[in-house]
Write a protein that holds these residues in place. Structure first.
Motif, PDB file in Angstrom:
ATOM      1  N   SER A  19       0.827  -1.203   0.000  1.00 53.91           N
ATOM      2  CA  SER A  19       0.000   0.000   0.000  1.00 53.91           C
ATOM      3  C   SER A  19       0.867   1.262   0.000  1.00 53.91           C
ATOM      4  CB  SER A  19      -0.933  -0.015   1.211  1.00 53.91           C
ATOM      5  OG  SER A  19      -1.712   1.152   1.252  1.00 53.91           O
ATOM      6  N   ALA A  20       1.934   1.249   0.784  1.00 52.10           N
ATOM      7  CA  ALA A  20       2.863   2.395   0.820  1.00 52.10           C
ATOM      8  C   ALA A  20       3.569   2.552  -0.527  1.00 52.10           C
ATOM      9  CB  ALA A  20       3.883   2.218   1.945  1.00 52.10           C
ATOM     10  N   TYR A  21       3.973   1.428  -1.120  1.00 53.06           N
ATOM     11  CA  TYR A  21       4.589   1.467  -2.447  1.00 53.06           C
ATOM     12  C   TYR A  21       3.622   2.082  -3.455  1.00 53.06           C
ATOM     13  CZ  TYR A  21       8.298  -1.978  -1.191  1.00 53.06           C
ATOM     14  OH  TYR A  21       9.370  -2.647  -0.663  1.00 53.06           O
ATOM     15  N   LEU A  22       2.374   1.632  -3.417  1.00 55.22           N
ATOM     16  CA  LEU A  22       1.378   2.101  -4.371  1.00 55.22           C
ATOM     17  C   LEU A  22       1.142   3.605  -4.222  1.00 55.22           C
ATOM     18  CD1 LEU A  22      -0.594   1.430  -6.624  1.00 55.22           C
ATOM     19  CD2 LEU A  22      -2.287   0.812  -4.872  1.00 55.22           C
ATOM     20  N   LYS A  23       1.018   4.078  -2.993  1.00 56.09           N
ATOM     21  CA  LYS A  23       0.839   5.519  -2.764  1.00 56.09           C
ATOM     22  C   LYS A  23       2.023   6.296  -3.325  1.00 56.09           C
ATOM     23  CE  LYS A  23      -2.071   5.114   1.288  1.00 56.09           C
ATOM     24  NZ  LYS A  23      -2.087   5.018   2.736  1.00 56.09           N
ATOM     25  N   LYS A  24       3.215   5.769  -3.126  1.00 64.92           N
ATOM     26  CA  LYS A  24       4.418   6.444  -3.602  1.00 64.92           C
ATOM     27  C   LYS A  24       4.421   6.567  -5.121  1.00 64.92           C
ATOM     28  CE  LYS A  24       9.422   6.336  -3.236  1.00 64.92           C
ATOM     29  NZ  LYS A  24      10.519   5.826  -2.443  1.00 64.92           N
ATOM     30  N   VAL A  25       4.162   5.476  -5.829  1.00 62.18           N
ATOM     31  CA  VAL A  25       4.224   5.538  -7.293  1.00 62.18           C
ATOM     32  C   VAL A  25       3.073   6.367  -7.857  1.00 62.18           C
ATOM     33  CG1 VAL A  25       5.564   3.407  -7.519  1.00 62.18           C
ATOM     34  CG2 VAL A  25       3.087   3.308  -7.763  1.00 62.18           C
ATOM     35  N   GLU A  26       1.877   6.251  -7.269  1.00 60.07           N
ATOM     36  CA  GLU A  26       0.743   7.036  -7.760  1.00 60.07           C
ATOM     37  C   GLU A  26       0.934   8.524  -7.500  1.00 60.07           C
ATOM     38  OE1 GLU A  26      -2.905   3.815  -7.771  1.00 60.07           O
ATOM     39  OE2 GLU A  26      -2.692   5.093  -6.004  1.00 60.07           O
ATOM     40  N   ARG A  27       1.525   8.864  -6.372  1.00 65.39           N
ATOM     41  CA  ARG A  27       1.803  10.268  -6.053  1.00 65.39           C
ATOM     42  C   ARG A  27       2.728  10.891  -7.099  1.00 65.39           C
ATOM     43  NH1 ARG A  27       3.454   9.427  -1.041  1.00 65.39           N
ATOM     44  NH2 ARG A  27       5.654   9.478  -1.538  1.00 65.39           N
ATOM     45  N   LYS A  28       3.579  10.053  -7.691  1.00 67.17           N
ATOM     46  CA  LYS A  28       4.521  10.525  -8.705  1.00 67.17           C
ATOM     47  C   LYS A  28       3.993  10.334 -10.127  1.00 67.17           C
ATOM     48  CE  LYS A  28       7.917  11.548  -5.824  1.00 67.17           C
ATOM     49  NZ  LYS A  28       8.705  12.753  -5.830  1.00 67.17           N
ATOM     50  N   GLY A  29       2.695  10.004 -10.240  1.00 68.92           N
ATOM     51  CA  GLY A  29       2.078   9.904 -11.552  1.00 68.92           C
ATOM     52  C   GLY A  29       2.240   8.560 -12.252  1.00 68.92           C
ATOM     53  N   HIS A  30       2.547   7.529 -11.498  1.00 72.14           N
ATOM     54  CA  HIS A  30       2.721   6.203 -12.087  1.00 72.14           C
ATOM     55  C   HIS A  30       1.601   5.279 -11.604  1.00 72.14           C
ATOM     56  CE1 HIS A  30       6.404   7.448 -13.961  1.00 72.14           C
ATOM     57  NE2 HIS A  30       6.670   8.078 -12.826  1.00 72.14           N
ATOM     58  N   SER A  31       1.515   4.082 -12.183  1.00 72.67           N
ATOM     59  CA  SER A  31       0.338   3.250 -11.983  1.00 72.67           C
ATOM     60  C   SER A  31       0.602   1.990 -11.159  1.00 72.67           C
ATOM     61  CB  SER A  31      -0.207   2.822 -13.346  1.00 72.67           C
ATOM     62  OG  SER A  31       0.703   1.940 -13.971  1.00 72.67           O
ATOM     63  N   LYS A  32      -0.510   1.409 -10.696  1.00 76.68           N
ATOM     64  CA  LYS A  32      -0.483   0.120 -10.012  1.00 76.68           C
ATOM     65  C   LYS A  32       0.096  -0.940 -10.944  1.00 76.68           C
ATOM     66  CE  LYS A  32      -3.665  -3.227  -7.873  1.00 76.68           C
ATOM     67  NZ  LYS A  32      -3.059  -4.404  -8.466  1.00 76.68           N
ATOM     68  N   GLN A  33      -0.230  -0.847 -12.239  1.00 69.34           N
ATOM     69  CA  GLN A  33       0.271  -1.819 -13.214  1.00 69.34           C
ATOM     70  C   GLN A  33       1.801  -1.792 -13.269  1.00 69.34           C
ATOM     71  OE1 GLN A  33      -2.360   0.301 -13.864  1.00 69.34           O
ATOM     72  NE2 GLN A  33      -3.902  -1.302 -13.675  1.00 69.34           N
TER      73      GLN A  33
END
Length: 119
Positions: A19-33
């Motif tokens: 969940s922390a990883y996902l928040k980090k990548v999404e915050r930077k404009g990247h996706s769950k995929q």
């Protein structure tokens, strides 16, 4: 002291770290995929087995015990994470955790996927 810190990380739930990883990548404009792609590459999980890990309260230690097959190119992951060179970490479990931290950082920074997935 370092041993206690390692044990604390080892006992954290994988899904909380994910969940922390996902928040980090999404915050930077990247996706769950993109996040899943690096996890699948690194661990040999498929999407279904990764989802099972996320649906089950397993620790980081248990997650890495259940990895189908660590990518043989994982040792090509180099660099600094949390002030420590990942290639110099002596504890095998901690090194795997930090390898994945490094991959997630690279996704968040927008590094090209073909460079993240070391071939």
């Amino acid at each position: 002291m370092k041993e206690m810190a390692n044990q604390k990380i080892f006992q954290m739930e994988f899904r909380e770290i994910y969940s922390a990883y996902l928040k980090k990548v999404e915050r930077k404009g990247h996706s769950k995929q993109e996040l899943d792609q690096v996890i699948l590459w690194f661990t040999g999980h498929d999407q279904e087995s990764l989802q099972q890990c996320l649906n089950t309260p397993i620790t980081m230690e248990e997650f890495y015990q259940q990895v189908p097959m660590m990518n043989p190119n994982a040792p090509l992951i180099t660099g600094v994470i949390c002030g420590i060179r990942v290639e110099e970490i002596s504890d095998p479990l901690m090194q795997k955790i930090r390898y994945l931290d490094k991959l997630v950082d690279e996704v968040a920074k927008g590094k090209k996927m073909e460079n993240i997935l070391r071939h």
